[in-house]
Structure formats: structure tokens, C-alpha cells
Design a protein around this motif. Structure first.
Motif, PDB file in Angstrom:
ATOM      1  N   UNK A 237       0.817  -1.190  -0.053  1.00 46.00           N
ATOM      2  CA  UNK A 237       0.184  -0.127  -0.174  1.00 46.00           C
ATOM      3  C   UNK A 237       0.948   1.065   0.328  1.00 46.00           C
ATOM      4  N   UNK A 238       0.259   2.170  -0.924  1.00 47.01           N
ATOM      5  CA  UNK A 238       0.891   3.266  -1.219  1.00 47.01           C
ATOM      6  C   UNK A 238       1.094   3.751   0.023  1.00 47.01           C
ATOM      7  N   UNK A 239       1.372   5.066   0.723  1.00 50.90           N
ATOM      8  CA  UNK A 239       0.486   5.975   1.849  1.00 50.90           C
ATOM      9  C   UNK A 239       0.835   7.571   1.346  1.00 50.90           C
ATOM     10  N   UNK A 240       1.689   7.247   1.191  1.00 50.57           N
ATOM     11  CA  UNK A 240       2.108   8.791   1.015  1.00 50.57           C
ATOM     12  C   UNK A 240       3.469   9.408  -0.131  1.00 50.57           C
ATOM     13  N   UNK A 241       2.969   9.585  -1.158  1.00 50.16           N
ATOM     14  CA  UNK A 241       4.137  10.166  -1.604  1.00 50.16           C
ATOM     15  C   UNK A 241       4.209  12.309  -2.233  1.00 50.16           C
ATOM     16  N   UNK A 242       5.128  12.455  -1.533  1.00 53.19           N
ATOM     17  CA  UNK A 242       5.081  13.962  -0.867  1.00 53.19           C
ATOM     18  C   UNK A 242       5.668  14.749  -2.417  1.00 53.19           C
ATOM     19  N   UNK A 243       4.855  15.530  -1.977  1.00 56.17           N
ATOM     20  CA  UNK A 243       5.537  16.620  -3.453  1.00 56.17           C
ATOM     21  C   UNK A 243       6.020  17.677  -3.692  1.00 56.17           C
ATOM     22  N   UNK A 244       6.209  18.336  -1.566  1.00 57.78           N
ATOM     23  CA  UNK A 244       6.629  19.189  -1.337  1.00 57.78           C
ATOM     24  C   UNK A 244       7.921  19.131  -0.266  1.00 57.78           C
ATOM     25  N   UNK A 245       8.441  17.920  -0.237  1.00 61.84           N
ATOM     26  CA  UNK A 245       9.623  17.686   0.158  1.00 61.84           C
ATOM     27  C   UNK A 245      10.521  17.084  -0.641  1.00 61.84           C
ATOM     28  N   UNK A 246      12.467  17.312  -1.138  1.00 59.86           N
ATOM     29  CA  UNK A 246      12.960  16.811  -1.835  1.00 59.86           C
ATOM     30  C   UNK A 246      12.911  15.415  -1.688  1.00 59.86           C
ATOM     31  N   UNK A 247      13.043  15.440   0.160  1.00 56.53           N
ATOM     32  CA  UNK A 247      13.912  13.591   0.189  1.00 56.53           C
ATOM     33  C   UNK A 247      13.219  13.893   1.375  1.00 56.53           C
ATOM     34  N   UNK A 248      13.358  12.335   1.888  1.00 53.37           N
ATOM     35  CA  UNK A 248      12.606  12.020   3.128  1.00 53.37           C
ATOM     36  C   UNK A 248      13.784  10.848   3.838  1.00 53.37           C
ATOM     37  N   UNK A 249      13.556  10.665   5.761  1.00 54.32           N
ATOM     38  CA  UNK A 249      14.135  10.358   5.852  1.00 54.32           C
ATOM     39  C   UNK A 249      13.751   8.977   6.957  1.00 54.32           C
ATOM     40  N   UNK A 250      13.928   8.424   7.695  1.00 53.00           N
ATOM     41  CA  UNK A 250      14.380   7.712   8.434  1.00 53.00           C
ATOM     42  C   UNK A 250      13.260   7.140   8.993  1.00 53.00           C
ATOM     43  N   UNK A 251      12.876   6.261   9.840  1.00 53.30           N
ATOM     44  CA  UNK A 251      11.240   5.879  10.624  1.00 53.30           C
ATOM     45  C   UNK A 251      12.041   5.114  12.676  1.00 53.30           C
ATOM     46  N   UNK A 252      11.221   5.089  12.965  1.00 52.98           N
ATOM     47  CA  UNK A 252      11.423   4.339  14.312  1.00 52.98           C
ATOM     48  C   UNK A 252       9.939   3.863  14.935  1.00 52.98           C
ATOM     49  N   UNK A 253      10.577   3.448  15.508  1.00 52.87           N
ATOM     50  CA  UNK A 253       8.679   3.562  16.898  1.00 52.87           C
ATOM     51  C   UNK A 253       9.248   4.206  18.363  1.00 52.87           C
ATOM     52  N   UNK A 254       7.852   5.189  18.392  1.00 52.20           N
ATOM     53  CA  UNK A 254       8.044   5.667  19.658  1.00 52.20           C
ATOM     54  C   UNK A 254       7.517   4.734  20.686  1.00 52.20           C
ATOM     55  N   UNK A 255       7.589   5.287  22.247  1.00 55.37           N
ATOM     56  CA  UNK A 255       7.006   4.460  23.554  1.00 55.37           C
ATOM     57  C   UNK A 255       5.740   4.928  23.707  1.00 55.37           C
ATOM     58  N   UNK A 256       4.955   5.115  23.060  1.00 55.29           N
ATOM     59  CA  UNK A 256       3.785   5.461  22.780  1.00 55.29           C
ATOM     60  C   UNK A 256       3.170   4.779  21.790  1.00 55.29           C
ATOM     61  N   UNK A 257       3.764   4.113  21.461  1.00 50.16           N
ATOM     62  CA  UNK A 257       3.177   3.013  20.015  1.00 50.16           C
ATOM     63  C   UNK A 257       2.925   2.958  18.638  1.00 50.16           C
ATOM     64  N   UNK A 258       3.905   4.558  18.295  1.00 49.90           N
ATOM     65  CA  UNK A 258       3.164   5.324  17.709  1.00 49.90           C
ATOM     66  C   UNK A 258       4.438   4.629  16.365  1.00 49.90           C
ATOM     67  N   UNK A 259       4.957   4.763  15.341  1.00 53.05           N
ATOM     68  CA  UNK A 259       5.843   4.840  14.342  1.00 53.05           C
ATOM     69  C   UNK A 259       5.985   6.154  14.002  1.00 53.05           C
ATOM     70  N   UNK A 260       6.977   6.552  14.189  1.00 55.16           N
ATOM     71  CA  UNK A 260       7.678   8.378  13.340  1.00 55.16           C
ATOM     72  C   UNK A 260       8.338   8.451  13.411  1.00 55.16           C
ATOM     73  N   UNK A 261       8.392   9.290  12.124  1.00 59.12           N
ATOM     74  CA  UNK A 261       9.864   9.429  10.376  1.00 59.12           C
ATOM     75  C   UNK A 261       9.582  11.286  10.535  1.00 59.12           C
ATOM     76  N   UNK A 262      11.088  10.670   9.462  1.00 56.20           N
ATOM     77  CA  UNK A 262      11.159  11.964   8.877  1.00 56.20           C
ATOM     78  C   UNK A 262      11.314  12.094   8.433  1.00 56.20           C
TER      79      UNK A 262
END
Length: 911
Positions: free
Chosen positions: A332-357
Motif C-alpha cells: 500500500x502506498x501511504x503517501x508520496x510527498x511533493x513538497x519535500x525533496x527527500x525523506x528520512x528514517x522511521x522509528x517506533x516510539x514509546x507511545x505505540x506510534x511509528x515516527x517518520x522524518x
């Protein structure tokens, strides 16, 4: 003392299902980012607010935009140390001793992995790879961090260091070329050993290293084309390689394999294959392909959903985010951004979410701004858009703003952690229970709960937070915590009493009822049957966990009970005897206290303290009396002692007598410090500098420099607490000068004499060392035949001072070689053999070859001495005497200094 193997964190349990590996402890404090003139920024998870907040505290200015690892305290989530692959920083944000110049790179994408050191409970191993921006070949190393070393802290509060003996240990040969990215998994839930994975850039290989108690060794090598036979060509160079592991049950699971980026920027495949943590091997055959489409140019971030059913990956170039559902095999494609030239990493947080740079870099030509937030996947277990991607969730500090956010922090790859689970709530009828399940380590395990229980299951826990320490058979400790909730357990009540007396007769008394379960300010119902047989109850308010009764008559109190405001009863004895036995006087003897310091010639005061409203009568040493509560301004004159006595009076009651012996200590002086210095700059610190007062000349610090001989007086507080004097008798020894050159040029076989011109009026030991021989004397001579070093040591016997030097003797090598142009091997003893000649016999003919006029080799000799024709060529060819002819020779001469020279020419053989 911190034990780094204590891997129990309650919040981390949110992420560890029964089928998944707790490969990471989730940290509360995240450092990340960097860029030109911008160190890393940071966020901190707030348990009170349930979200990340900006982190503005002190931190070390590392560049953490791509290589970012933090090791955290498992209970608090606080930083223990963090690194960018080149520098290791401790919890106080200072570089650890030996913590610089690790052979990693801050620009290597996820280029550091951290595992436990299987040989030491208090150490970690950091595996680092060099970045693609470094010159090839790029290598891999590992380094040990010891968290129990004092480092920048103390032995009792260690901050750790980098072990200089195990630093930058190379594990990939200098001929190989590693790709960016390194990954690790523990061998098993209970194992302290790990597997480490490193990909090779040009060989298209994946190497597996065994991290065991026996050391770090290469375990297996896999060709990436075996995993991706149609998606990856043998000549496709890989820039980086990313991996993530998901346990499926037992010790096998899915290992996601991702070519982070090809050198030719072609499509980069992502797939998964079964990996066995016990054997350290992949299942044979190709990987199951997740994607090889145009949306995958550079896989940067990888993260698993908490339930293990979803994989998320982000693409660096396309600034996109994808989800793969392992159950439905749907991408599944979640998103392809058009306003950012590049994107970074992912990490699980202590609150059950996954954070994305979701913004790696805003520095386009038309845009240059600070990155202010991270995005979050709020429901990572949800399929497709139900995962609920939200932008601008975790705010980054503006004042610590960063221009680049690539890799979000990783927190190490560790085995199963200590788990503590509640079994029973605490209520009014029974205490709570909890069980501790050990993490990695060797059994049998021992358990110590904070209430003193020593089994894996604690069965007497009151409501509240409890801790348990688990120790393995090898001495490694882990600490876990568990919250026992619900209804309160009523602790034991202890009863004490105090009689009310008047001039020796007890007439009534008080009860004091203590329990840790009494909460200050709450009213409790105390019920009893009095000595007269009457049922009564009192409402008593707790103060300092104590209920105090009013004045009660003496006798036996029966059928005692205490009830809390919520109706829960307390456990206490069924009866209590309130009595006045042991009372001997109605007035307590006064207590005598001393005000002032017992030092010679000082003034002190004796103070009597007794019951309110009493008067005091002192008996003085000289025989007089004083009707005051104190005796002031007693002068201490010289050593000795005096006896003082006092009683208290109130109406007709008289107390017992209290005595006080006033002793004046003897005068004290510190022992003389007798010291000698061999240098003209010498610093001495007075012993016990915390007791130092001053020097005689007024200098107020315990350390001072001495540059001349003399007697110096200082003042300090003596062991008795009084000022006292001490003496430093300092002697500055006369200097010793050695007048010898650093080097001397001598001819071969020249006699060299060394004379240092030392003073003749001092008792000296002059020691010369040449080679392995030692000679004593004021001067020294020897025959120079080769380069050598002469060591000289001069010791002053009177003062114990010693100086030394060395002289380099340079002897030029003689290189004149004589080669005869003819020889006659006819057996007459003259010129019967052909060889080369030199003035010294130390020269060797390393190789001598003789050729006939057609170029054929007729003789080959090695390592023969010069000047000995009998060991040279005897004029024979194939063991037969040669006829008259001209031959060509080639000789390799090795001189005494190790250098070589090739000499060629011709020689006439005559008969």
C-alpha cells in the motif's frame, strides 16, 4: 552502580508481542539531525502528557543526521551513552575517555549497531562501517564501551569509557568494500550472543558475523543475487543495505532485506527470507519480493508495526512512505510527498506510534528553512490508510533547529528483557502478587524483591510500585518493576505506650499505634473494651503514620480494632496492657550538652536541658553551686579534665544527677614532612587537604610550588578539631647536566670515547649501556663497527636524583667491492676459485649467478661470505671442469646495514 544489562522497561512491553523479538529498548530521549553549523536537535517523551515535547537541555554537539545510536536506561529511558559512529558521549554529555576517532562515519546511513558484550555484563560492542563518501576500500570495525568504568564520573557513579584494548578492531578485510548500514539480532531470547550483518558493496555479498563469548568471527557469506536472482545483477554495486527482523515464533522469523540503493540508481529490491537465530542461517532459495517497482530508488527507513503484521519503509529520493501487509501480501502506498525533496528514517516510539522524518532536507535552491516537526503513524497496526499518517506531530526545538533529519535514533539490538507481570491485585483480604520472568542470561537465577522475598513469584506485595533484582549464575543483574494496583493492603499495626507519672507514681498512660498503611491527615476508628469492661471507640487522625490516644487509665485493653475510612480493617493485636512499671522518678534527669570546641585556650558553655518549668542546680568543680540552666565562658587552659554535675527541681520532685566530664585535649602538632626534589619546579599538596587552613605567609591553598630549599610552616585542623601547625622541610637537589652530543659520526673500527664532564665532588653512579652490556665509570670508550646507541644514566646517591641520555653512533657502511677479472682453477692453490672481496667480513654475497656466453646459467650460489674463494665458483659446469672461456656474472651484495647492491661483469676462466 549502573548495570547496563538491566533491560526492563515497562513502556517497551507495549512493542513486544509473544511472537516478536524485543530487539530494541525504546528510549524516551531522542537526539537526531545536523547540518551546516547545526548540531543535533532532540525531543523527549513526556509520560504526563503522553507525547513528545522539545528537548532543550544540554547535549554534546554531534552530527546525527544519518548515523545515530543511543543506549538508554531501561527503567527511566534516559540516555546512558550515544554516538555518531565516530565519537561516544556519556550520560553527562561529555566525550568518554578514549571515545574519539572510532572508525565509523556520521554520514553512514544507519552505520552503527550495538549489541551486548557476551563476556561482560557491563559492556557493549559497537559495530561501525565507513560511509560511501569515504575513499575505498571501506572497512568495518567493532569497539567495546564499558559502562561500569568511572570515565568522567566516579567508581560509585560511573559514566563509562571506551576500552582502549578493544577499539577499532577490524573485521572486514582492507581489500573488501562495505556498503552503508549494519544490523544485528540476538541469537535467542535468553542468549547474550548476537549475529551482526554487513553487506559488501562491489561483491554483492551479505556477511554474517558470530558475536560470541569466544570472540567475533565470520560465520557465513551469502550472495545477494541468490536472494534477488532477477532483481539484482552480479555487477550491480550497492550503495547501502537495510534490514529488519520480525520473530514468527520460536527462534525463526522474517528477515526483511532491502538494497538501500544501487550505485546506478536503478530499482532497488525489497524482500524477506526466513532467518534462524539459533543457527545463524537463512532458508535456501530466493527471497519473497515485497517490491522492485519504480517507487523504490533508495530505501531509507524500515519499521515494523507493534503486532508484527505490517512493514513500513520510506524512500529517500521519492519522499514516499509505503506499507506492506504480511497477512494479505498487499503493498500500500501511504503517501508520496511533493513538497519535500527527500525523506528520512522511521522509528517506533514509546507511545505505540511509528515516527517518520518525512523531511530529510529542506535546502532547495528556492527554500532553506529549519525542520520543525516529525510525522507520526498513529495506528501502525491498521491496514492501508487506516494507519492514520499525521504530519507535524513531534515538535523539534526551534532554538536548536536542524537543517537535516535522516536517521532517527536506534537503541541497540538486545535479547529478551526481564519481564515482571502482576498476578493478583492487593485488597483488604490479601496482598498482591507478581512474577518475574528472567531475560537473557545463564541460570539458575536468584531473585530479591523490595519487600525481601526471594522467589520468582512475590506473594506479599502492598499496593504501589515494586522492584525486583534478578541475578544470573554468571553474576549479571537485571532490575524490573511492576505496579500493584486496586484495593489497599492493610499492614501490621505496632502498639507502644508511655506512662504519665507524678514524682514516681504512674497514674495513666498513652497508646501510640504505628502502621505504614496510615495516611497522614486521615481519621481512623479505634475501638476497644476498657479495663472497666466498657466498649468505646475513638476517632484518631494519623500524623507521621501514627495514631495517638488521649490519656487513658492503666490496665488491660481488649478486643482492639482499627478501621480505615474506606472500611478496610487493619491487622493488630487483640489486646494490649497499658502499664506504668519501670517508672522510678517523676522528673527526667537533665541532658548536658556542650557548646563550643574543645581546644586549648578556647571558651565553651555547658547547657542543661530538661522538662519544661524546672529549675537547675549545678555542682561546680571548685565546690560551689550555680542556679542557672547553663555555665558560660569556661576557659580551657592546658590538658586535663573537670567534673560538672546538675539536677532538676520542680515543686517537691527532684531528678537524678547528670554528670559531664570536661576534658581538654593535649596540644597537637603535625609530623614534619621531609621531602627532596630533583627538579627546580616542585609542587606539594598537604595531606588531608580538606583540613588545611593556611601557610605561614598567608597562602590559602593546600598545594604550593617550591623553588628553593628551606623550612615552611603551615596550619591545619588537627584530628581533635583544633588548629595546629606543621612543617615542610624541603630540599632542592643540585642539578645534574650531561654534556654529550645527541649523535657522533665515527669511521669503521674507530675508537670512540665519551666523557660527559660530570662534577667530581659529588657521589655519583655513572652507568653506561651498550647493547646488552653495562659498564660503570666517569667516561666510556669502545670500538665502532656499526650504528649503535649508547645509553648513559647518572644517579646522585646523596639526593636520589637520576638523569639520563643516549648518544647515537653513526658508522658509514663501506661499499667498495673488488671483483677479479680472471681466475685459474688448476689446483695450484692460487686463484682457484671465483668470488668477490670487501674490506670487512661482515658483507655477504646474497646471490651469485654465472652465465656462459650464450646466456645459459651454469652456477647459482646463495648467502656465501666474501673474501673466501674456496666457497665461490670452482670453475666447474655440471660437475665437469670448464675449458678456457669468458663468463658473465651477476652478484647481489648485502652490506652490514642491510642494504643491497647488484654488481655485474665478466670473468676469464684460465687453465
Amino acid at each position: 552502580m549502573r548495570k547496563p544489562i538491566c533491560f526492563t522497561c515497562l513502556i517497551s512491553l507495549l512493542f513486544c508481542s509473544s511472537l516478536s523479538v524485543c530487539a530494541q529498548t525504546i528510549g524516551h530521549t531522542w537526539f537526531m539531525g545536523g547540518g551546516p553549523n547545526n548540531p543535533q536537535t532532540g525531543i523527549r517523551f513526556s509520560q504526563d502528557l503522553g507525547r513528545f515535547v522539545p528537548y532543550n537541555n544540554v547535549r554534546f554537539p554531534l552530527q546525527l543526521q544519518e548515523n545515530n545510536v543511543s543506549i538508554v536506561d531501561p527503567t527511566s529511558g534516559d540516555i546512558i551513552f550515544y554516538s555518531d559512529g565516530q565519537t561516544v558521549v556519556d550520560a553527562n554529555h561529555n566525550v568518554m575517555p578514549n571515545g574519539r576517532n572510532l572508525e565509523g562515519s556520521s554520514s553512514s546511513m544507519y552505520g552503527t549497531a550495538v549489541v551486548l558484550d557476551p563476556t561482560d555484563c557491563n559492556s557493549y560492542l559497537l559495530f561501525t562501517v565507513e560511509a560511501a563518501t569515504e575513499f575505498a576500500p571501506r572497512r568495518a570495525h567493532y569497539t567495546r564501551v564499558r559502562t561500569n568504568a568511572a570515565g568522567n564520573g566516579t567508581i560509585d557513579a560511573p559514566l563509562g569509557d571506551v576500552d582502549p584494548r578493544v577499539k577499532n578492531v577490524q573485521i572486514i578485510s582492507g581489500r573488501d568494500n562495505v556498503a552503508e548500514g549494519v544490523y544485528a539480532v540476538p541469537k535467542a531470547d535468553e542468549s547474550l550472543e548476537s549475529w551482526v550483518f554487513i553487506a559488501l558493496r562491489n561483491q554483492n555479498q551479505l556477511r554474517v558475523f558470530d558475536v560470541a563469548a569466544s570472540g567475533v568471527n565470520e560465520h557465513a557469506t551469502y550472495q545477494l543475487t541468490d536472494f534477488f536472482p532477477t532483481q539484482l545483477a552480479p555487477n550491480d554495486g550497492i550503495f547501502g543495505f537495510r534490514m529488519i527482523y520480525q520473530e514468527d515464533g520460536g527462534n525463526s522469523g522474517r528477515m526483511v532485506l532491502s538494497v538501500g540503493r544501487k550505485d546506478n540508481l536503478g530499482r532497488s529490491p525489497i524482500g524477506f527470507q526466513t532467518f534462524n537465530r539459533t543457527t545463524g542461517t537463512f532458508a535456501p532459495g530466493p527471497a519473497t519480493i515485497i517490491s522492485n517497482g519504480p517507487e523504490v530508488e533508495w530505501t531509507y527507513g524500515l519499521a515494523m508495526s507493534p503486532d508484527g503484521t505490517k512493514l513500513y519503509y520510506s524512500d529517500y529520493y521519492q519522499a514516499s512512505l509505503f506499507q506492506y501487509d504480511f497477512t494479505s501480501r498487499q503493498l500500500n502506498e501511504i503517501v508520496t510527498q511533493t513538497d519535500s525533496i527527500r525523506s528520512g528514517g522511521l522509528q517506533n516510539g514509546p507511545d505505540g506510534k511509528i515516527y517518520w522524518a518525512n523531511v530529510f532536507d529542506y535546502r532547495r535552491e528556492e527554500v532553506a528553512q529549519t525542520i520543525t516537526h516529525l510525522a507520526a503513524i498513529n495506528n501502525p497496526n491498521g491496514a492501508g490508510q487506516d494507519c492514520d499518517l499525521e504530519y507535524n506531530v513531534a515538535e523539534l526545538p526551534i532554538e536548536n533547529g536542524t537543517m537535516l533529519v535522516g536517521a532517527l535514533p536506534i537503541f541497540g539490538s538486545f535479547p529478551r528483557q526481564l519481564k515482571v507481570d502482576p498476578l493478583r491485585i492487593a485488597d483488604c483480604t490479601a496482598p498482591g502478587e507478581a512474577v518475574a520472568t528472567p531475560g537473557a542470561g545463564v541460570g539458575p537465577f536468584t531473585y530479591v524483591w523490595d519487600n525481601g522475598e526471594t522467589e520468582d513469584t512475590a506473594r506479599a506485595l502492598v499496593a504501589g510500585l515494586h522492584f525486583v533484582t534478578v541475578t544470573s549464575a554468571t553474576g549479571c543483574t537485571s532490575t524490573g518493576q511492576v505496579l500493584i494496583e486496586s484495593e489497599r493492603v492493610t499492614p501490621q499495626v505496632d502498639i507502644t505506650s508511655e506512662a504519665a507519672v507524678s514524682c514516681g507514681q504512674a497514674t495513666a498512660g498513652f497508646m501510640s499505634l504505628f502502621s505504614s498503611g496510615f495516611e497522614d491527615g486521615l481519621a481512623y476508628n479505634f475501638s476497644y473494651v476498657s479495663p472497666e469492661g466498657v466498649r468505646n471507640s475513638l476517632s484518631l487522625t494519623a500524623t507521621e503514620n501514627t495514631l495517638s490516644t488521649p490519656l487513658l487509665s492503666l490496665g488491660l485493653y481488649d478486643q482492639l480494632s482499627i478501621t480505615a475510612p474506606d472500611g478496610c480493617p487493619f491487622d493488630l493485636p487483640s489486646n494490649f496492657l497499658l502499664e506504668g512499671s519501670g517508672v522510678e522518678t517523676g522528673l527526667q534527669a537533665p541532658v548536658i550538652t556542650l557548646e563550643g570546641t574543645l581546644c586549648p585556650d578556647s571558651l565553651v558553655t555547658l547547657l542543661a536541658v530538661g522538662a519544661p518549668g524546672v529549675t537547675y542546680e549545678w555542682q561546680l568543680p571548685g565546690g560551689g553551686t550555680l542556679m542557672e540552666d547553663r555555665i558560660s565562658s569556661i576557659t580551657l587552659t592546658g590538658a586535663g579534665e573537670e567534673l560538672y554535675a546538675v539536677i532538676a527541681r520542680q515543686d517537691t520532685c527532684v531528678s537524678d544527677t547528670s554528670f559531664f566530664t570536661l576534658r581538654t585535649p593535649d596540644a597537637f602538632s603535625f609530623p614534619t614532612i621531609d621531602t627532596t626534589s630533583c627538579t627546580d619546579e616542585f609542587t606539594l599538596t598537604i595531606p588531608q587537604p580538606e583540613d588545611f587552613l593556611s601557610w605561614e605567609d598567608g597562602l590559602g591553598i593546600p598545594s604550593r610550588e617550591f623553588d628553593s630549599s628551606g623550612v615552611y610552616t603551615y596550619f591545619a585542623t588537627s584530628p581533635t578539631g583544633c588548629p595546629a601547625a606543621g612543617i615542610v622541610d624541603f630540599t632542592l637537589a643540585p642539578s645534574l647536566d650531561i654534556n654529550l652530543p645527541d649523535s657522533i659520526l665515527a669511521q669503521f673500527c674507530e675508537f670512540v670515547r665519551l666523557n660527559p664532564l660530570l662534577p667530581r665532588d659529588r657521589d655519583l653512579i655513572v652507568r653506561w649501556q651498550l647493547g646488552g652490556a653495562t659498564t660503570f665509570g666517569l667516561d666510556f670508550g669502545f670500538l665502532a663497527v656499526r650504528d649503535t646507541v649508547v645509553n648513559l644514566t647518572v644517579e646522585d646517591i646523596e639526593f636520589g636524583c637520576q638523569v639520563g641520555t643516549q648518544v647515537l653512533i653513526n658508522v658509514p657502511t663501506l661499499r667498495d667491492i673488488y671483483v677479479p677479472n680472471a681466475f685459474s682453477p688448476n689446483g695450484d692453490g692460487v686463484n682457484d676459485g671465483f668470488t668477490l672481496y670487501h674490506k670487512t667480513g661482515a658483507t655477504v654475497i646474497a646471490q651469485l649467478d654465472i652465465f656462459d656466453r650464450w646466456g645459459g646459467q651454469v652456477v647459482h650460489l646463495e648467502n656465501i661470505p666474501v673474501n673466501q674463494p674456496s666457497l665461490g665458483w670452482d670453475g666447474k659446469v655440471d660437475d665437469a671442469a670448464s675449458g678456457i672461456s669468458v663468463f658473465v656474472y651477476r652478484a647481489v651484495i648485502r652490506f652490514q646495514d642491510g642494504t643491497q647492491e647488484i654488481i655485474t661483469g665478466d670473468v676469464m676462466l684460465m687453465r
